[in-house]
Design a protein around this motif. Structure first.
Motif, PDB file in Angstrom:
ATOM      1  N   GLN A 102       0.815  -1.218   0.000  1.00 44.29           N
ATOM      2  CA  GLN A 102       0.000   0.000   0.000  1.00 44.29           C
ATOM      3  C   GLN A 102       0.849   1.269   0.000  1.00 44.29           C
ATOM      4  O   GLN A 102       0.308   2.365  -0.123  1.00 44.29           O
ATOM      5  CB  GLN A 102      -0.921   0.026   1.214  1.00 44.29           C
ATOM      6  N   ALA A 103       2.150   1.138   0.144  1.00 39.55           N
ATOM      7  CA  ALA A 103       3.044   2.296   0.236  1.00 39.55           C
ATOM      8  C   ALA A 103       3.209   2.949  -1.135  1.00 39.55           C
ATOM      9  O   ALA A 103       4.235   2.813  -1.803  1.00 39.55           O
ATOM     10  CB  ALA A 103       4.396   1.881   0.808  1.00 39.55           C
ATOM     11  N   ARG A 104       2.180   3.651  -1.535  1.00 38.93           N
ATOM     12  CA  ARG A 104       2.153   4.322  -2.828  1.00 38.93           C
ATOM     13  C   ARG A 104       1.479   5.679  -2.644  1.00 38.93           C
ATOM     14  O   ARG A 104       0.481   5.806  -1.943  1.00 38.93           O
ATOM     15  CB  ARG A 104       1.348   3.521  -3.866  1.00 38.93           C
ATOM     16  N   GLY A 105       2.024   6.686  -3.310  1.00 37.52           N
ATOM     17  CA  GLY A 105       1.434   8.013  -3.266  1.00 37.52           C
ATOM     18  C   GLY A 105       0.220   8.110  -4.172  1.00 37.52           C
ATOM     19  O   GLY A 105      -0.169   7.134  -4.824  1.00 37.52           O
ATOM     20  N   ASN A 106      -0.362   9.298  -4.240  1.00 34.19           N
ATOM     21  CA  ASN A 106      -1.564   9.517  -5.032  1.00 34.19           C
ATOM     22  C   ASN A 106      -1.311   9.493  -6.537  1.00 34.19           C
ATOM     23  O   ASN A 106      -2.205   9.213  -7.315  1.00 34.19           O
ATOM     24  CB  ASN A 106      -2.216  10.853  -4.655  1.00 34.19           C
ATOM     25  N   ASP A 107      -0.092   9.829  -6.948  1.00 27.36           N
ATOM     26  CA  ASP A 107       0.253   9.870  -8.366  1.00 27.36           C
ATOM     27  C   ASP A 107       1.190   8.698  -8.673  1.00 27.36           C
ATOM     28  O   ASP A 107       2.330   8.684  -8.222  1.00 27.36           O
ATOM     29  CB  ASP A 107       0.939  11.198  -8.693  1.00 27.36           C
ATOM     30  N   PRO A 108       0.739   7.728  -9.448  1.00 24.65           N
ATOM     31  CA  PRO A 108       1.573   6.550  -9.740  1.00 24.65           C
ATOM     32  C   PRO A 108       2.915   6.889 -10.376  1.00 24.65           C
ATOM     33  O   PRO A 108       3.884   6.157 -10.200  1.00 24.65           O
ATOM     34  CB  PRO A 108       0.717   5.721 -10.701  1.00 24.65           C
ATOM     35  N   ASP A 109       2.987   8.026 -11.093  1.00 22.29           N
ATOM     36  CA  ASP A 109       4.254   8.410 -11.720  1.00 22.29           C
ATOM     37  C   ASP A 109       5.275   8.926 -10.713  1.00 22.29           C
ATOM     38  O   ASP A 109       6.454   9.049 -11.033  1.00 22.29           O
ATOM     39  CB  ASP A 109       4.016   9.474 -12.789  1.00 22.29           C
TER      40      ASP A 109
ATOM     41  N   PHE B 137       6.430   5.131  -5.076  1.00 19.15           N
ATOM     42  CA  PHE B 137       7.316   3.975  -5.018  1.00 19.15           C
ATOM     43  C   PHE B 137       6.866   2.959  -6.063  1.00 19.15           C
ATOM     44  O   PHE B 137       5.667   2.768  -6.292  1.00 19.15           O
ATOM     45  CB  PHE B 137       7.227   3.296  -3.639  1.00 19.15           C
ATOM     46  N   ARG B 138       7.831   2.274  -6.637  1.00 17.68           N
ATOM     47  CA  ARG B 138       7.529   1.190  -7.565  1.00 17.68           C
ATOM     48  C   ARG B 138       7.998  -0.153  -7.001  1.00 17.68           C
ATOM     49  O   ARG B 138       7.598  -1.194  -7.484  1.00 17.68           O
ATOM     50  CB  ARG B 138       8.215   1.445  -8.906  1.00 17.68           C
ATOM     51  N   SER B 139       8.845  -0.096  -6.015  1.00 10.26           N
ATOM     52  CA  SER B 139       9.494  -1.291  -5.467  1.00 10.26           C
ATOM     53  C   SER B 139       8.547  -2.153  -4.663  1.00 10.26           C
ATOM     54  O   SER B 139       7.485  -1.714  -4.229  1.00 10.26           O
ATOM     55  CB  SER B 139      10.669  -0.881  -4.581  1.00 10.26           C
ATOM     56  N   ARG B 140       8.989  -3.365  -4.433  1.00 14.88           N
ATOM     57  CA  ARG B 140       8.255  -4.316  -3.591  1.00 14.88           C
ATOM     58  C   ARG B 140       9.096  -4.757  -2.393  1.00 14.88           C
ATOM     59  O   ARG B 140       8.557  -5.192  -1.397  1.00 14.88           O
ATOM     60  CB  ARG B 140       7.876  -5.558  -4.409  1.00 14.88           C
ATOM     61  N   GLY B 141      10.404  -4.652  -2.496  1.00  7.96           N
ATOM     62  CA  GLY B 141      11.280  -5.130  -1.431  1.00  7.96           C
ATOM     63  C   GLY B 141      11.997  -4.000  -0.710  1.00  7.96           C
ATOM     64  O   GLY B 141      12.055  -2.864  -1.184  1.00  7.96           O
TER      65      GLY B 141
ATOM     66  N   ARG C  39       9.683  16.321 -11.345  1.00  4.44           N
ATOM     67  CA  ARG C  39       8.490  15.662 -11.889  1.00  4.44           C
ATOM     68  C   ARG C  39       7.237  16.170 -11.174  1.00  4.44           C
ATOM     69  O   ARG C  39       6.209  16.410 -11.799  1.00  4.44           O
ATOM     70  CB  ARG C  39       8.615  14.138 -11.788  1.00  4.44           C
ATOM     71  N   TRP C  40       7.315  16.307  -9.850  1.00  8.15           N
ATOM     72  CA  TRP C  40       6.186  16.820  -9.076  1.00  8.15           C
ATOM     73  C   TRP C  40       5.893  18.275  -9.460  1.00  8.15           C
ATOM     74  O   TRP C  40       4.742  18.643  -9.692  1.00  8.15           O
ATOM     75  CB  TRP C  40       6.488  16.703  -7.584  1.00  8.15           C
ATOM     76  N   GLN C  41       6.931  19.087  -9.538  1.00 10.91           N
ATOM     77  CA  GLN C  41       6.770  20.504  -9.861  1.00 10.91           C
ATOM     78  C   GLN C  41       6.081  20.680 -11.218  1.00 10.91           C
ATOM     79  O   GLN C  41       5.210  21.536 -11.368  1.00 10.91           O
ATOM     80  CB  GLN C  41       8.134  21.194  -9.875  1.00 10.91           C
ATOM     81  N   ALA C  42       6.446  19.878 -12.195  1.00 11.73           N
ATOM     82  CA  ALA C  42       5.864  19.980 -13.535  1.00 11.73           C
ATOM     83  C   ALA C  42       4.359  19.705 -13.521  1.00 11.73           C
ATOM     84  O   ALA C  42       3.638  20.160 -14.410  1.00 11.73           O
ATOM     85  CB  ALA C  42       6.567  19.016 -14.477  1.00 11.73           C
ATOM     86  N   ARG C  43       3.873  18.987 -12.514  1.00  7.66           N
ATOM     87  CA  ARG C  43       2.455  18.654 -12.428  1.00  7.66           C
ATOM     88  C   ARG C  43       1.638  19.724 -11.697  1.00  7.66           C
ATOM     89  O   ARG C  43       0.415  19.615 -11.606  1.00  7.66           O
ATOM     90  CB  ARG C  43       2.276  17.318 -11.710  1.00  7.66           C
TER      91      ARG C  43
ATOM     92  N   ALA D 127       4.996   7.475  -0.900  1.00  6.75           N
ATOM     93  CA  ALA D 127       4.211   6.466  -0.173  1.00  6.75           C
ATOM     94  C   ALA D 127       2.818   6.941   0.224  1.00  6.75           C
ATOM     95  O   ALA D 127       2.077   6.178   0.851  1.00  6.75           O
ATOM     96  CB  ALA D 127       4.967   6.018   1.069  1.00  6.75           C
ATOM     97  N   GLY D 128       2.470   8.169  -0.093  1.00  9.29           N
ATOM     98  CA  GLY D 128       1.177   8.680   0.358  1.00  9.29           C
ATOM     99  C   GLY D 128       1.157   8.768   1.877  1.00  9.29           C
ATOM    100  O   GLY D 128       2.107   9.239   2.491  1.00  9.29           O
ATOM    101  N   SER D 129       0.105   8.270   2.476  1.00 13.26           N
ATOM    102  CA  SER D 129       0.002   8.285   3.942  1.00 13.26           C
ATOM    103  C   SER D 129       0.303   6.905   4.535  1.00 13.26           C
ATOM    104  O   SER D 129       0.055   6.683   5.720  1.00 13.26           O
ATOM    105  CB  SER D 129      -1.404   8.731   4.356  1.00 13.26           C
TER     106      SER D 129
END
Length: 114
Positions: free
Chosen positions: A14-21, A24-28, A48-52, A102-104
């Motif tokens: 679940q450690a993912r932020g609101n924007d998939p781009d 985190f992409r990792s699993r380990g 990347r964040w700033q551009a959005r 990771a979002g929250s």
């Protein structure tokens, strides 16, 4: 002064932020540590964040700060992952980067001098 942050990812899936781009992409544990370390060492994630943003030029340039000497280690412990972060960046910047990655779905467990 370098500060050590102890971070837990209670449920790594679940450690993912609101924007998939930006997330985190990792699993380990090693992958999470590597991605966070990179986010602290250079400004790629920030750019990347700033551009959005609606008004990218209005973003506070202080948010782009980096720590080329930042170090992150990760360890799988049962079902969660523990990350240890050594950085000179402020806790506000660390929290901002973790929110993007990771979002929250993370916990700051402790903070000490490194």
């Amino acid at each position: 002064m370098t500060t050590r942050y102890y971070i837990r990812l209670p449920n790594p899936d679940q450690a993912r932020g609101n924007d998939p781009d930006l997330s985190f992409r990792s699993r380990g544990a090693e992958g999470f540590a590597e991605e966070l370390q990179q986010a602290l060492r250079d400004d790629t994630l920030f750019l990347r964040w700033q551009a959005r943003q609606e008004e990218p030029d209005d973003v506070d340039p202080a948010l782009s700060a980096t720590d080329p000497a930042a170090r992150v280690t990760g360890q799988q412990d049962d079902l969660h992952i523990d990350l240890i972060v050594d950085t000179r960046l402020s806790s506000a910047l660390l929290r901002q980067r973790m929110a993007l990655l990771a979002g929250s779905h993370w916990q700051l467990r402790d903070v000490t001098a490194a």
